[in-house]
Design an enzyme around this catalytic site. Structure first.
Site, PDB file in Angstrom:
ATOM      1  CB  VAL A   1      -0.962   0.006   1.215  1.00 47.01           C
ATOM      2  CG1 VAL A   1      -1.635   1.355   1.374  1.00 47.01           C
ATOM      3  CG2 VAL A   1      -2.007  -1.072   1.044  1.00 47.01           C
ATOM      4  N   GLY A  12     -13.714 -21.170  -6.404  1.00 51.14           N
ATOM      5  CA  GLY A  12     -12.343 -21.675  -6.491  1.00 51.14           C
ATOM      6  C   GLY A  12     -11.907 -22.239  -5.161  1.00 51.14           C
ATOM      7  CB  CYS A  44      -6.939  -7.582   2.588  1.00 47.30           C
ATOM      8  SG  CYS A  44      -5.593  -6.439   2.262  1.00 47.30           S
TER       9      CYS A  44
END
Ligand SMILES: NC(=O)c1ccc[n+]([C@@H]2O[C@H](COP(=O)([O-])OP(=O)(O)OC[C@H]3O[C@@H](n4cnc5c(N)ncnc54)[C@H](O)[C@@H]3O)[C@@H](O)[C@H]2O)c1
Ligand SMILES: O=c1ccn([C@@H]2O[C@H](COP(=O)(O)OP(=O)(O)O[C@H]3O[C@H](CO)[C@@H](O)[C@H](O)[C@H]3O)[C@@H](O)[C@H]2O)c(=O)[nH]1
Length: 432
Positions: free
Chosen positions: A11, A254, A261
């Protein structure tokens, strides 16, 4: 504007670079000296598409530089972004120690007005806590803003440069105006800035991630059920997604969600609920379902090999938690690999970017291939964990000729089931 960014991970580095790209002057601080030295020598320490181009040109233009000194950064920046880790603690809550440590140092070093902007994902009350810590250490004027980040790894540069929305949580009109000015150039097509109180901004981030993870998990359960009743989840998914109220995105089943996160943020919101006497029953279920989903292909593999996976050679395509990143935090691939290793299988893995990170974690417990065909040579099965684009249209004849037997377990539903049958490949995917 003069900006300091504390923490140059996925980030922080994207934030710093993209703020420089809009003409701001940015200094990025990290306490990892090796990382800072690499960045000073022009190296981007993570794999994030397009970041290197912006990184190089902003360094060259002297809008972007790096340091290990918080003091130097505070001397320079009027706006101080915190992009620090908030990892999961044993009880599921978010570990705020990285933030409180830096904020204490800011309290000791601050000499003139700063806007302290928190970009990390944090529980309700963190902006208040940051204010209290700094106020105890200084009488200098400052403001705190909660500005949660919504970028996705793999498309982080584009997400930062063209956000669908910006959230600003603050009780200071002065800080709100500064933030609006900073973010205005990024908002195209009337994309909104939402101004709110700090607590609402903090919750918005957890609620968004939890909703997306719930959407995926709901679809994973539908996929598991489709398998049981002989239905095809692809057909169900596309027909469901045509309803605009549902939408097409985040409906792909999946082997579960992973990453830096969703897993930790869902647990943090769940724990936060408990702390306030609220039981998030939906989140509890999502977390539990996803734990199982990450290894959902393992029983199928065991059953195919008649409970004898010992010494079986398993090729693995895809190690990162999603395509276009080298990040392996909470990657479902690692959960599958752990199960296979426990049973004595031999793993030969390939990933376009994540091998160095996996090698640091597993060393020579795994073999690493130089390309996607290298690892299938002599393999008893191929396991696909991440949908990198290069895996989507492989040379199946080559795969068949290289493998011991043509067997594919596909955790990302890349191939057509009928085509696999026609090619004589044993093929197991999710929900089809
Ligand atoms: N990764 C994502 O896609 C993403 C997206 C949105 C929000 N977030 C949130 O943003 C925050 C950061 O996530 P990340 O993935 O960038 O983390 P990261 O682990 O990639 O980066 C954190 C950086 O902070 C540095 N750091 C640690 N302590 C420091 C200190 N005292 N002084 C200076 N630097 C220090 C580390 O060395 C590291 O480089 C987390 O709260 C995360 O939940 C992450
Ligand atoms: O239909 C889907 C979509 C995603 N996933 C999985 O979900 C996980 C997360 O994917 P994605 O959301 O694309 O990546 P992140 O980079 O983790 O981004 C999420 O987490 C960030 C950190 O908080 C937020 O900023 C972003 O908005 C949020 O999308 C990955 O394991 C994906 O494989 C699925 O299984 N099916």
């Amino acid at each position: 504007m003069h900006i300091a960014v504390v923490g140059t991970g996925y980030v922080g580095l994207v934030t710093g670079t993209c703020l420089a790209e809009m003409g701001n002057s940015v200094i990025c601080i990290d306490n990892d000296e090796d990382k800072v030295n690499r960045m000073k020598s022009g190296e981007v320490p993570i794999y994030e598409p397009h970041l290197n181009i912006l990184f190089e040109r902003n360094i060259k233009a002297k809008r972007l530089r790096f340091t290990t000194s918080l003091e130097e950064a505070l001397d320079f920046g009027n706006i101080v972004f915190l992009a620090l880790p908030t990892p999961e603690k044993k009880d599921g809550s978010a570990d705020l120690s990285y933030i409180t440590k830096v904020v204490q140092d800011i309290g000791d070093l601050i000499e003139d007005y700063k806007v302290i902007v928190n970009k990390s994902t944090v529980p309700v009350g963190t902006a208040k806590l940051v204010k209290e810590i700094i106020s105890k250490r200084t009488s200098v004027d400052f403001d705190v803003v909660s500005n949660p980040e919504f970028l996705r790894e793999g498309v982080a540069v584009d997400d930062f440069l063209r956000p669908e929305r910006v959230v600003i949580g603050s009780s200071s009109q002065k800080a709100i105006e500064i933030m609006k000015r900073l973010f205005k150039p990024y908002l195209r097509n009337n994309n909104p800035i939402f101004v709110m109180d700090e607590a609402s901004a903090e919750i918005t981030k957890y609620a968004s991630n939890s909703f997306l993870a719930t959407k995926i998990t709901f679809m994973n359960e539908i996929a598991n059920f489709c398998e049981r009743v002989g239905a095809n989840v692809d057909m169900v998914r596309t027909a469901m997604g045509a309803d605009q109220r549902i939408g097409k995105q985040f409906l792909y089943p999946g082997i579960g969600y992973g990453g830096a996160c969703f897993p930790k943020d869902l647990k943090a919101l769940h724990k936060l609920g408990k702390d306030y006497g609220y039981n998030f029953a939906v989140l509890d279920a999502v977390i539990k379902v996803n734990e199982k989903q990450k290894v959902i292909l393992f029983p199928s593999m065991e059953s195919y090999f008649k409970n004898d996976l010992k010494a079986k050679k398993i090729a693995v395509w895809g190690l990162s938690f999603k395509p276009e990143t080298d990040d392996i935090r909470e990657a479902p691939s690692l959960y599958m690999i752990d199960e296979l290793l426990k049973k004595g299988s031999k793993i030969n893995a390939f990933d376009p970017e994540a091998i160095p990170n996996v090698r640091r974690k597993y060393g020579n417990k795994l073999q690493y291939g130089k390309d996607m065909y290298d690892v299938v040579e002599g393999a008893d099965a191929l396991l696909i964990c991440t949908e990198w684009a290069i895996f989507r249209n492989p040379n199946f004849e080559r795969i068949k000729s290289l493998m011991n037997v043509a067997v594919i377990f596909d955790g990302r539903n890349l191939f057509d089931t009928i085509e696999m049958k026609e090619l004589g490949i044993y093929y197991q995917s999710i929900g089809r």
